[in-house]
Design a protein around this motif. Sequence first.
Motif, PDB file in Angstrom:
ATOM      1  N   SER A  19     -35.922  33.303  81.255  1.00 62.34           N
ATOM      2  CA  SER A  19     -35.033  32.272  81.815  1.00 62.34           C
ATOM      3  C   SER A  19     -34.707  31.194  80.786  1.00 62.34           C
ATOM      4  CB  SER A  19     -35.668  31.628  83.048  1.00 62.34           C
ATOM      5  OG  SER A  19     -36.816  30.872  82.687  1.00 62.34           O
ATOM      6  N   LYS A  20     -35.322  31.288  79.597  1.00 61.57           N
ATOM      7  CA  LYS A  20     -35.127  30.259  78.572  1.00 61.57           C
ATOM      8  C   LYS A  20     -34.638  30.878  77.265  1.00 61.57           C
ATOM      9  CE  LYS A  20     -38.648  27.100  80.421  1.00 61.57           C
ATOM     10  NZ  LYS A  20     -39.896  26.362  80.120  1.00 61.57           N
ATOM     11  N   ILE A  21     -33.599  31.676  77.366  1.00 59.85           N
ATOM     12  CA  ILE A  21     -32.973  32.267  76.186  1.00 59.85           C
ATOM     13  C   ILE A  21     -31.573  31.689  76.063  1.00 59.85           C
ATOM     14  CG2 ILE A  21     -32.143  34.391  75.099  1.00 59.85           C
ATOM     15  CD1 ILE A  21     -34.413  35.867  76.484  1.00 59.85           C
ATOM     16  N   ASP A  22     -31.276  31.143  74.904  1.00 55.51           N
ATOM     17  CA  ASP A  22     -29.962  30.552  74.646  1.00 55.51           C
ATOM     18  C   ASP A  22     -29.321  31.235  73.445  1.00 55.51           C
ATOM     19  OD1 ASP A  22     -30.187  28.492  76.658  1.00 55.51           O
ATOM     20  OD2 ASP A  22     -31.590  27.479  75.309  1.00 55.51           O
ATOM     21  N   ILE A  23     -27.990  31.228  73.448  1.00 49.94           N
ATOM     22  CA  ILE A  23     -27.235  31.763  72.315  1.00 49.94           C
ATOM     23  C   ILE A  23     -26.499  30.604  71.647  1.00 49.94           C
ATOM     24  CG2 ILE A  23     -25.520  33.424  71.520  1.00 49.94           C
ATOM     25  CD1 ILE A  23     -28.015  34.637  72.863  1.00 49.94           C
ATOM     26  N   HIS A  24     -26.733  30.432  70.355  1.00 50.44           N
ATOM     27  CA  HIS A  24     -26.084  29.383  69.579  1.00 50.44           C
ATOM     28  C   HIS A  24     -24.985  30.003  68.711  1.00 50.44           C
ATOM     29  CE1 HIS A  24     -29.259  26.200  70.226  1.00 50.44           C
ATOM     30  NE2 HIS A  24     -29.902  27.300  70.608  1.00 50.44           N
ATOM     31  N   SER A  25     -23.765  29.497  68.846  1.00 47.34           N
ATOM     32  CA  SER A  25     -22.675  29.924  67.972  1.00 47.34           C
ATOM     33  C   SER A  25     -22.607  28.957  66.795  1.00 47.34           C
ATOM     34  CB  SER A  25     -21.342  29.919  68.721  1.00 47.34           C
ATOM     35  OG  SER A  25     -21.376  30.836  69.798  1.00 47.34           O
ATOM     36  N   VAL A  26     -22.753  29.475  65.603  1.00 44.73           N
ATOM     37  CA  VAL A  26     -22.811  28.627  64.413  1.00 44.73           C
ATOM     38  C   VAL A  26     -21.395  28.295  63.977  1.00 44.73           C
ATOM     39  CG1 VAL A  26     -23.681  28.402  62.065  1.00 44.73           C
ATOM     40  CG2 VAL A  26     -24.969  29.736  63.757  1.00 44.73           C
ATOM     41  N   LYS A  27     -21.000  27.041  64.152  1.00 44.24           N
ATOM     42  CA  LYS A  27     -19.641  26.598  63.849  1.00 44.24           C
ATOM     43  C   LYS A  27     -19.531  25.944  62.478  1.00 44.24           C
ATOM     44  CE  LYS A  27     -18.058  27.877  67.822  1.00 44.24           C
ATOM     45  NZ  LYS A  27     -17.197  29.078  67.888  1.00 44.24           N
ATOM     46  N   ALA A  28     -20.586  25.316  62.022  1.00 49.11           N
ATOM     47  CA  ALA A  28     -20.529  24.638  60.723  1.00 49.11           C
ATOM     48  C   ALA A  28     -21.952  24.454  60.217  1.00 49.11           C
ATOM     49  CB  ALA A  28     -19.820  23.291  60.838  1.00 49.11           C
ATOM     50  N   ALA A  29     -22.078  24.280  58.903  1.00 48.39           N
ATOM     51  CA  ALA A  29     -23.371  24.011  58.284  1.00 48.39           C
ATOM     52  C   ALA A  29     -23.383  22.580  57.778  1.00 48.39           C
ATOM     53  CB  ALA A  29     -23.627  24.978  57.139  1.00 48.39           C
ATOM     54  N   LYS A  30     -24.492  21.894  57.953  1.00 48.67           N
ATOM     55  CA  LYS A  30     -24.627  20.526  57.499  1.00 48.67           C
ATOM     56  C   LYS A  30     -25.811  20.440  56.549  1.00 48.67           C
ATOM     57  CE  LYS A  30     -25.308  15.776  59.133  1.00 48.67           C
ATOM     58  NZ  LYS A  30     -25.536  14.908  60.307  1.00 48.67           N
ATOM     59  N   PHE A  31     -25.618  19.770  55.412  1.00 46.04           N
ATOM     60  CA  PHE A  31     -26.665  19.681  54.408  1.00 46.04           C
ATOM     61  C   PHE A  31     -27.041  18.225  54.173  1.00 46.04           C
ATOM     62  CE2 PHE A  31     -24.306  23.536  53.501  1.00 46.04           C
ATOM     63  CZ  PHE A  31     -25.320  24.478  53.410  1.00 46.04           C
ATOM     64  N   GLU A  32     -28.343  17.996  54.092  1.00 49.56           N
ATOM     65  CA  GLU A  32     -28.830  16.673  53.719  1.00 49.56           C
ATOM     66  C   GLU A  32     -29.156  16.707  52.239  1.00 49.56           C
ATOM     67  OE1 GLU A  32     -32.681  13.831  54.613  1.00 49.56           O
ATOM     68  OE2 GLU A  32     -31.932  15.151  56.194  1.00 49.56           O
ATOM     69  N   THR A  33     -28.484  15.895  51.463  1.00 52.89           N
ATOM     70  CA  THR A  33     -28.629  15.941  50.015  1.00 52.89           C
ATOM     71  C   THR A  33     -29.013  14.574  49.467  1.00 52.89           C
ATOM     72  OG1 THR A  33     -26.304  15.399  49.572  1.00 52.89           O
ATOM     73  CG2 THR A  33     -26.859  17.726  49.873  1.00 52.89           C
ATOM     74  N   ARG A  34     -29.425  14.559  48.229  1.00 52.11           N
ATOM     75  CA  ARG A  34     -29.697  13.321  47.513  1.00 52.11           C
ATOM     76  C   ARG A  34     -28.798  13.327  46.279  1.00 52.11           C
ATOM     77  NH1 ARG A  34     -35.725  12.568  46.316  1.00 52.11           N
ATOM     78  NH2 ARG A  34     -35.713  12.101  48.543  1.00 52.11           N
ATOM     79  N   LYS A  35     -27.857  12.414  46.236  1.00 49.32           N
ATOM     80  CA  LYS A  35     -26.858  12.411  45.179  1.00 49.32           C
ATOM     81  C   LYS A  35     -27.349  11.620  43.975  1.00 49.32           C
ATOM     82  CE  LYS A  35     -23.140   9.925  45.702  1.00 49.32           C
ATOM     83  NZ  LYS A  35     -21.826   9.441  46.185  1.00 49.32           N
ATOM     84  N   ARG A  36     -27.139  12.183  42.791  1.00 50.59           N
ATOM     85  CA  ARG A  36     -27.474  11.516  41.538  1.00 50.59           C
ATOM     86  C   ARG A  36     -26.286  11.636  40.591  1.00 50.59           C
ATOM     87  NH1 ARG A  36     -30.739   9.710  44.203  1.00 50.59           N
ATOM     88  NH2 ARG A  36     -32.999   9.599  43.972  1.00 50.59           N
ATOM     89  N   PRO A  37     -25.836  10.502  40.031  1.00 51.62           N
ATOM     90  CA  PRO A  37     -24.686  10.561  39.121  1.00 51.62           C
ATOM     91  C   PRO A  37     -25.073  11.168  37.773  1.00 51.62           C
ATOM     92  CG  PRO A  37     -25.574   8.352  39.178  1.00 51.62           C
ATOM     93  CD  PRO A  37     -26.342   9.132  40.207  1.00 51.62           C
ATOM     94  N   VAL A  38     -24.105  11.731  37.082  1.00 54.99           N
ATOM     95  CA  VAL A  38     -24.295  12.233  35.727  1.00 54.99           C
ATOM     96  C   VAL A  38     -23.689  11.216  34.767  1.00 54.99           C
ATOM     97  CG1 VAL A  38     -23.735  14.053  34.085  1.00 54.99           C
ATOM     98  CG2 VAL A  38     -24.239  14.628  36.480  1.00 54.99           C
ATOM     99  N   GLU A  39     -24.533  10.672  33.911  1.00 52.30           N
ATOM    100  CA  GLU A  39     -24.049   9.684  32.947  1.00 52.30           C
ATOM    101  C   GLU A  39     -23.521  10.401  31.700  1.00 52.30           C
ATOM    102  OE1 GLU A  39     -25.667   5.791  30.436  1.00 52.30           O
ATOM    103  OE2 GLU A  39     -27.008   6.900  31.761  1.00 52.30           O
TER     104      GLU A  39
END
Length: 492
Positions: free
Chosen positions: A458-478
Amino acid sequence: MQNQDPRNTEEKRICADCINEEYLSDEIRNSGDALPCSYCSGNGTPSWALSELADRVHTAIQEHYQRTSDQPSAFDLAMSHAGLDHGTWYREGSPIQETIEELAKVSGEVAEDIRAVLDSWDLETDDSHHFEDETPYDAEAHYEEKGINPQEWEDQWQEFEFALTEESRFFNHGAADILSSVFANIHTLPAVKGLEIIQEAGPGTSHTHIYRARAFQSTEELLEAIKRPDLLLGAPPPKMATAGRMNARGISVFYGASNPDIALAEVRPPVGSKVAMAYFEIIEPLKLLNLINLEQLDFIKGSLFDPSYGKELERASFLRTLGNRLARPVMPSDQDIDYIATQAVADYLANYSSPTFDGIIFKSVQGTDDGYNIVLFHRAARVETIALPKGAEIDSGLSSSSEEELGDHYSVVEWVPEEKGTDTARKDPIAFYSTFLKFTELPDNFDQRANTLRVDTSKIDIHSVKAAKFETRKRPVERMRIANKDLRNGDF
């Protein structure tokens, strides 16, 4: 420097009652001689020669303490020249007499006598500072405790990884010995704040269920899976088990998570795919090693005079980092090699450690800090077969709506005979594996494991993957451009 003849001081004796350090006191009681103590009126309490106690103090100080510099550092001098130290400089640490007094838990008189004995000896030390006139046990010497350095254990772990990946993958006794030393008596180690390193899972515990996700790119396979989630959303059969972080290829284990978000993140589904999310109850008591709580390993109690205590402190320091080592991110191209060590650890904990474990709780490298992963080893990864009357048939279907807010609708219908009765088809799992997975016919007793999990249909769900989200740490290039005249010997 000394107020008395060191030779006479060495000849003094000290009894167990005059030492409040429990380990030392017990050792004197067990090995001392019944000779009068020089510091109290007791005659019947076992005692040691003060020189014997001084030798033990020296060993403990060399292992656990370091002498501090008797001169200001370059930073201190710079602060002084800048007028920022208010004209004061204090030597780090405590005077040697106080150090001995605290270490051995003796009176100031005894501590001074021990210092005098040690100062009379020509002792080799490993001081990193240069001292011109000060001897190691000079009355002006100061000492501070060393930090715990688990380098020896880290070196052993690197040796373990190297041995498995580049020397001998199977029957590697050296690797087994290292794991035995790392995990020795791990069930006795304490964690802070009431956390448990060894945790019980199952009915009546805080770990009663697991979420498990499986990604599908074919609608037909997804519909088959929701027909029989006990067989196709649980751990795969051995012939279908691919290599993972905690299992070699062909060894079926159950990977799950504490919440649906982590379970979803761990399967890394591509955009456009569908993910079936199932809820599994843990129906039998299981014993899990919690690597997350291992990071909170409490201070190991013991005596600095115990030769094995320093090694235990270093091992505890290493164990606090073990969870991160086993759960560190691995690039897909490196999994075949980098997973070898973690697979060996899981195999050891499941089959060879004392006690053995049913699974491991560890950090998710794909999800957040709000939950965790759980892997159940092979013997604890069997899902209870759904009870179906003999002759039952199952249909699954997908209906879609043109209206986006309604979306897809998945359904499963169990067609059962009208006759009353609950005679279940015992060979049903075998038949299903044989037909759907195209296996050769399996024997009736192909799996002797006990059921440990039950899927809640009774606890089975189907997830449709619409988009991917990424958590990143940005570092500039000098980027810079320097004229040739500013280059120095080709250095950048």
